[in-house]
Structures are given as structure tokens and as C-alpha cells.
Scaffold this motif. Structure first.
Motif, mmCIF file in Angstrom:
data_model
loop_
_atom_site.group_PDB
_atom_site.id
_atom_site.type_symbol
_atom_site.label_atom_id
_atom_site.label_comp_id
_atom_site.label_asym_id
_atom_site.label_seq_id
_atom_site.Cartn_x
_atom_site.Cartn_y
_atom_site.Cartn_z
ATOM 1 N N SER A 51 13.595 11.547 -35.645
ATOM 2 C CA SER A 51 13.982 11.861 -34.274
ATOM 3 C C SER A 51 13.106 12.995 -33.773
ATOM 4 C CB SER A 51 15.458 12.258 -34.202
ATOM 5 O OG SER A 51 15.893 12.350 -32.859
ATOM 6 N N ALA A 52 13.305 13.374 -32.520
ATOM 7 C CA ALA A 52 12.536 14.486 -31.955
ATOM 8 C C ALA A 52 12.870 15.793 -32.661
ATOM 9 C CB ALA A 52 12.807 14.607 -30.461
ATOM 10 N N GLU A 53 14.141 15.939 -33.068
ATOM 11 C CA GLU A 53 14.570 17.102 -33.832
ATOM 12 C C GLU A 53 15.378 16.617 -35.033
ATOM 13 O OE1 GLU A 53 16.354 20.333 -31.564
ATOM 14 O OE2 GLU A 53 15.489 19.518 -29.711
ATOM 15 N N LEU A 54 15.274 17.362 -36.122
ATOM 16 C CA LEU A 54 16.023 17.047 -37.320
ATOM 17 C C LEU A 54 16.861 18.259 -37.718
ATOM 18 C CD1 LEU A 54 13.252 15.279 -39.466
ATOM 19 C CD2 LEU A 54 15.081 14.189 -38.151
ATOM 20 N N VAL A 55 17.944 17.984 -38.410
ATOM 21 C CA VAL A 55 18.793 19.058 -38.908
ATOM 22 C C VAL A 55 19.167 18.750 -40.349
ATOM 23 C CG1 VAL A 55 20.894 17.972 -38.002
ATOM 24 C CG2 VAL A 55 20.888 20.419 -38.504
ATOM 25 N N THR A 56 19.081 19.747 -41.211
ATOM 26 C CA THR A 56 19.496 19.596 -42.603
ATOM 27 C C THR A 56 20.798 20.356 -42.825
ATOM 28 O OG1 THR A 56 18.933 20.046 -44.919
ATOM 29 C CG2 THR A 56 18.013 21.541 -43.266
ATOM 30 N N LEU A 57 21.622 19.837 -43.709
ATOM 31 C CA LEU A 57 22.901 20.467 -44.040
ATOM 32 C C LEU A 57 22.796 21.365 -45.264
ATOM 33 C CD1 LEU A 57 25.255 17.368 -43.592
ATOM 34 C CD2 LEU A 57 24.505 19.014 -41.865
ATOM 35 N N GLU A 58 21.596 21.505 -45.806
ATOM 36 C CA GLU A 58 21.429 22.231 -47.065
ATOM 37 C C GLU A 58 21.823 23.701 -46.959
ATOM 38 O OE1 GLU A 58 17.399 21.569 -48.167
ATOM 39 O OE2 GLU A 58 17.780 19.562 -48.977
ATOM 40 N N GLY A 59 21.751 24.286 -45.743
ATOM 41 C CA GLY A 59 22.110 25.691 -45.587
ATOM 42 C C GLY A 59 23.593 25.941 -45.440
ATOM 43 N N PHE A 403 21.762 10.520 -30.920
ATOM 44 C CA PHE A 403 21.502 10.099 -32.296
ATOM 45 C C PHE A 403 20.788 8.747 -32.377
ATOM 46 C CE2 PHE A 403 24.939 13.164 -32.730
ATOM 47 C CZ PHE A 403 24.473 13.942 -33.786
ATOM 48 N N ARG A 404 20.493 8.178 -31.258
ATOM 49 C CA ARG A 404 19.779 6.904 -31.231
ATOM 50 C C ARG A 404 18.301 7.162 -31.518
ATOM 51 N NH1 ARG A 404 21.255 1.897 -28.931
ATOM 52 N NH2 ARG A 404 19.474 0.599 -28.317
ATOM 53 N N ASN A 405 17.643 6.237 -32.212
ATOM 54 C CA ASN A 405 16.211 6.383 -32.466
ATOM 55 C C ASN A 405 15.540 5.007 -32.508
ATOM 56 O OD1 ASN A 405 16.958 5.355 -34.961
ATOM 57 N ND2 ASN A 405 16.180 7.067 -36.166
ATOM 58 N N ASP A 406 14.245 5.010 -32.741
ATOM 59 C CA ASP A 406 13.479 3.762 -32.732
ATOM 60 C C ASP A 406 13.992 2.778 -33.775
ATOM 61 O OD1 ASP A 406 11.905 4.822 -30.743
ATOM 62 O OD2 ASP A 406 10.244 5.364 -32.065
ATOM 63 N N TRP A 407 14.328 3.292 -34.957
ATOM 64 C CA TRP A 407 14.780 2.406 -36.029
ATOM 65 C C TRP A 407 16.064 1.685 -35.643
ATOM 66 C CZ3 TRP A 407 19.140 1.917 -39.004
ATOM 67 C CH2 TRP A 407 19.051 1.107 -40.129
ATOM 68 N N LEU A 408 17.027 2.406 -35.095
ATOM 69 C CA LEU A 408 18.289 1.791 -34.685
ATOM 70 C C LEU A 408 18.065 0.710 -33.654
ATOM 71 C CD1 LEU A 408 20.758 4.804 -34.392
ATOM 72 C CD2 LEU A 408 21.124 2.752 -35.791
ATOM 73 N N ALA A 409 17.201 0.986 -32.683
ATOM 74 C CA ALA A 409 16.932 -0.003 -31.636
ATOM 75 C C ALA A 409 16.229 -1.221 -32.212
ATOM 76 C CB ALA A 409 16.081 0.627 -30.537
ATOM 77 N N SER A 410 15.285 -1.011 -33.107
ATOM 78 C CA SER A 410 14.493 -2.124 -33.636
ATOM 79 C C SER A 410 15.268 -2.999 -34.600
ATOM 80 C CB SER A 410 13.254 -1.582 -34.338
ATOM 81 O OG SER A 410 12.412 -0.888 -33.459
#
Length: 417
Positions: A51-59, A403-410
């Protein structure tokens, strides 16, 4: 930022990777991001998490809470299975199954219906009894098994929100032993397929589609009844040394075999948590077919042996029980999974997938969401009878499409990304 998936075949286009340390910070990030996805352990073989921005839960705090009375454990969804297993071992409890690798995140595995093996074992998402997610408005939604839409929320493909915490079913800790059998004939596999897959708690068949099946890995729960050690399995001979799934490779990173009992967490995966199973020099694909059509599907793939050989490292055949999770490949049907580990040659693999998916088309295969496949949304749609319900759920929880992205659409929802 410039980070790639585990195999190095996809470089994420996101320019920002957020690392929140509190739930409040996470909610603020999600609420203001135009487009965002949660990044797990990066063990997917496509752009599913991009996506344009990503977030990790590791912190975020792991905050593992075992409720012995309820038979559950609740934890940060970004935790890896191997890490979670350490806490569960100290509490004397266990999960019902694990995938081949303990290095993957719990949230990512659940969101893609990742699985282990076993005729009676559901995929890893079936252990979920509750979840918490942050929607694109920054609101927190909680749901428990039995709630409306719960079965649509669990295998969410990252499309519904940022799943932050998961509650999983646990049971008393148990031990497992595994043995490997070599040289099973194809005739024996087809004639005794049900008996082979029922020969242990979790069974994997490894092959390169040659003259014989290469190996059968049989993982059995240790009970009070002494093991009746068998020297053969329908003509396949018990290995006398530890093996790697790919013949010829050093098994040092593999879980112990030869019938040596060990913790469920050390035996159910094929690889040890303390070691990197490989350097990522691979691509993976997997297709789930109805169990009733397994023999015909296996024969169809066997007929492509020469086509697959130049890019195939090894294939694995496993069984998974049916469930009711909307976007699970096991929704409404027990399946046989046909898994392929390829060389890291994306263009050559893509060409092979054209022939492979054509050969499997008569069986309406459901692809593993986290692995490489070609089928588009129009092809996938008829294979998931609750897809329209899932699409409506996504629209309700994420009306602005964050939360939509290219993969979901394709590959899933169709339309514009």
C-alpha cells in the motif's frame, strides 16, 4: 523506505513504514492514512500486503494472556508463532496445529488461512475465537465466535482493518514424534491415499513428480500407548537418517525426526524456529482442491512433471478439514493442498503457472491467498459463495477504501484498487 518480501520478489512501494508503540498511536495512524496495510512477517509471495503506507505491529506489547478456564490465549496479532509457543509452553498449553514455518506472524497466517496438515485439523484461522481490529475511521471493533459476521472477519485478507489482537483456542500441551518414509509408489499413493493421510496426526507428502513419491512425513501425537514402530508405509521404507523436504539438502534446520518425541511446537513445523530455513531463494504457490477430487487433481499435476521440473524445488501434498470461514479455501469442504516451492525465477514460474492453473481448472482450485497465483477476481469469485457478503462487509468497515489495494482488486474484489 525500501523493503522487500521474504523471497525478495516484491519490493514494497510504500514510502512510510509506521511502527506504533501504543494502540492509540496505531488508531491515529490508520485514521489519517489515505491508503494503508498491515505488514506482517513478509512471508507472502505477492503484493497482498502492499500500500502507499504500511504499519507494523512489532512495536506494540506482546501482552500474551492465557485463560486456562476458557481454554484460550490472547496476544498481539503481530507475534510470530514461534514466539507465542514459548509462552504457551510455560503455561502448559498448546495450539491444535502449526504451519511448516514457525517464523510467520499469527495475524498474517490467520488473515490468509495458512494451514498445517491433518485430516481432522482445520487451518490456523479456525483456532480464532475472538479478534480486535482497528477500522479506517480509527474505531475499534471486537468480535467473538458466534457473533454476526465473525466468520467473515477472521480470514480478512487485510481488507477489513488492522487486526491488532487475536484470541485463539488452546488445549493441554502434548508431544509429537515424526517419522519419514521414502520411496512410496504413485500406485500405492492413489490406492491408499486416505490411509496414508490418516497414518498420523499431521501428514505431508513431498514429491518432485518423478517415478516415485520422494517422502512421506508422518507426525503423530505421543500417547500413553507405546508406539508400534513401523518399518514401512504401503511399501515406502522408514528413513534411518533425518531428512530435508528437498532431497539432498542438509536437514540441520529441520525439526527432529526418527520418532524422537518432542514438544508440539518443535515437531509440527517442518523447520526449527531457531534457524532460518533458507535464504529466501524461492517462490511458493499452493492450490486447494476438494478432497473428493484429489486423486484426479494429483494425476493432472503429475502429467505436467516435465513442464514443472525446470523451476520446481519440491511439491507438498497436505490435507485440511472443512470450516465455515467465508474466505477460507476450506469453506464448506475438506481440501487437499497442492503446494509448490519454485526456484526464484518469477518470469519462468509465471509461465509454468499458466499451464498448472489450466490443468487444475476442472477442479475449481482455491489458491492460497499469501502465495503466487494468476487467477483473477472473475475466476476466483465463483469458488467463494460468501464473496459478495465479504465485499459488503469490507464496504461497511472500510467505506473510504483505505485498506483496499491493487492485489485485492485484481484477485478478489474486482473493480478499481
Amino acid at each position: 523506505m525500501a523493503t522487500a518480501n521474504w523471497a525478495g520478489t516484491h519490493v514494497f512501494r510504500a514510502r512510510t513504514l509506521h511502527r506504533p508503540t501504543t494502540p492509540e498511536e496505531l488508531r491515529a495512524i490508520v485514521a489519517r492514512a489515505p491508503r494503508v496495510r498491515v505488514l506482517g512477517s513478509r512471508h507472502s509471495f505477492s503484493d497482498i500486503a502492499d500500500s502507499a503506507e504500511l504499519v507494523t505491529l512489532e512495536g506494540l506489547p506482546a501482552d500474551v494472556v492465557v485463560d486456562h478456564a476458557a481454554g484460550t490465549v490472547t496476544c498481539n496479532a503481530g507475534l510470530k508463532y514461534g514466539e507465542l509457543a514459548t509462552t504457551l509452553a510455560a503455561e502448559g498449553v498448546a495450539l491444535h496445529n502449526l504451519a511448516s514455518l514457525p517464523h510467520i506472524s499469527v495475524g498474517g497466517a490467520v488473515a490468509t488461512a495458512t494451514h498445517g496438515s491433518g485430516d481432522a485439523n482445520g487451518n490456523l484461522a479456525t483456532a480464532v475465537s475472538g479478534l480486535e481490529l482497528v477500522t479506517s475511521t480509527g474505531d475499534v471493533v471486537t468480535s467473538s465466535r458466534g457473533d454476526a459476521d465473525f466468520d467473515g472477519l477472521v480470514v480478512g485478507l487485510g481488507a477489513l482493518g488492522a487486526v491488532t489482537r487475536l484470541t485463539l483456542d488452546v488445549e493441554p500441551a502434548y508431544e509429537v514424534r515424526q517419522r519419514v518414509f521414502e520411496g512410496l509408489s504413485w500406485e500405492a499413493l492413489h490406492e491408499h491415499f486416505d490411509d496414508v493421510t490418516a497414518s498420523g496426526y499431521s501428514v505431508s507428502v513431498f514429491t518432485r513428480w518423478g517415478e516415485t513419491v520422494d517422502q512421506v512425513w508422518v507426525k503423530s501425537r505421543v500417547t500413553d500407548v507405546p508406539e508400534q514402530q513401523r518399518g514401512e508405509l504401503f511399501g515406502a521404507v522408514a528413513a534411518t537418517l533425518d531428512r530435508h523436504p528437498i532431497l539432498g539438502l542438509d536437514p540441520v534446520n529441520c525439526s527432529l525426526q526418527l520418532g524422537v518425541p518432542g514438544s508440539w511446537a518443535d515437531r509440527l513445523p517442518h523447520f526449527r524456529m531457531g534457524f532460518t530455513p533458507s535464504n529466501g531463494e524461492e517462490i511458493q504457490s499452493e492450490y486447494h482442491v476438494p478432497r473428493a477430487q484429489a486423486a484426479a487433481a494429483i494425476q493432472a499435476v503429475h502429467g505436467l512433471a516435465a513442464t514443472l521440473a525446470p523451476v520446481l524445488q519440491v511439491a507438498e501434498i497436505r490435507t485440511i478439514a472443512a470450516d465455515r470461514l467465508w474466505m477460507s479455501p476450506q469453506y464448506g469442504q475438506a481440501t487437499v493442498a497442492l503446494h509448490f516451492t519454485w526456484t526464484r525465477e518469477p518470469d519462468a514460474v509465471a509461465r509454468v503457472l499458466v499451464d498448472l492453473e489450466a490443468a487444475l481448472a476442472p477442479f475449481a482450485p482455491r489458491p492460497h491467498w499469501g502465495k503466487a497465483f494468476l487467477a483473477d477476481a472473475a475466476t476466483v469469485a465463483p469458488r467463494y459463495e460468501r464473496l459478495s457478503d465479504f465485499a459488503r462487509l469490507a464496504e461497511r468497515l472500510d467505506p473510504r477504501g483505505a485498506f483496499r489495494n491493487d492485489w485485492l482488486a485484481s484477485h478478489v474484489l474486482g473493480g478499481e484498487p
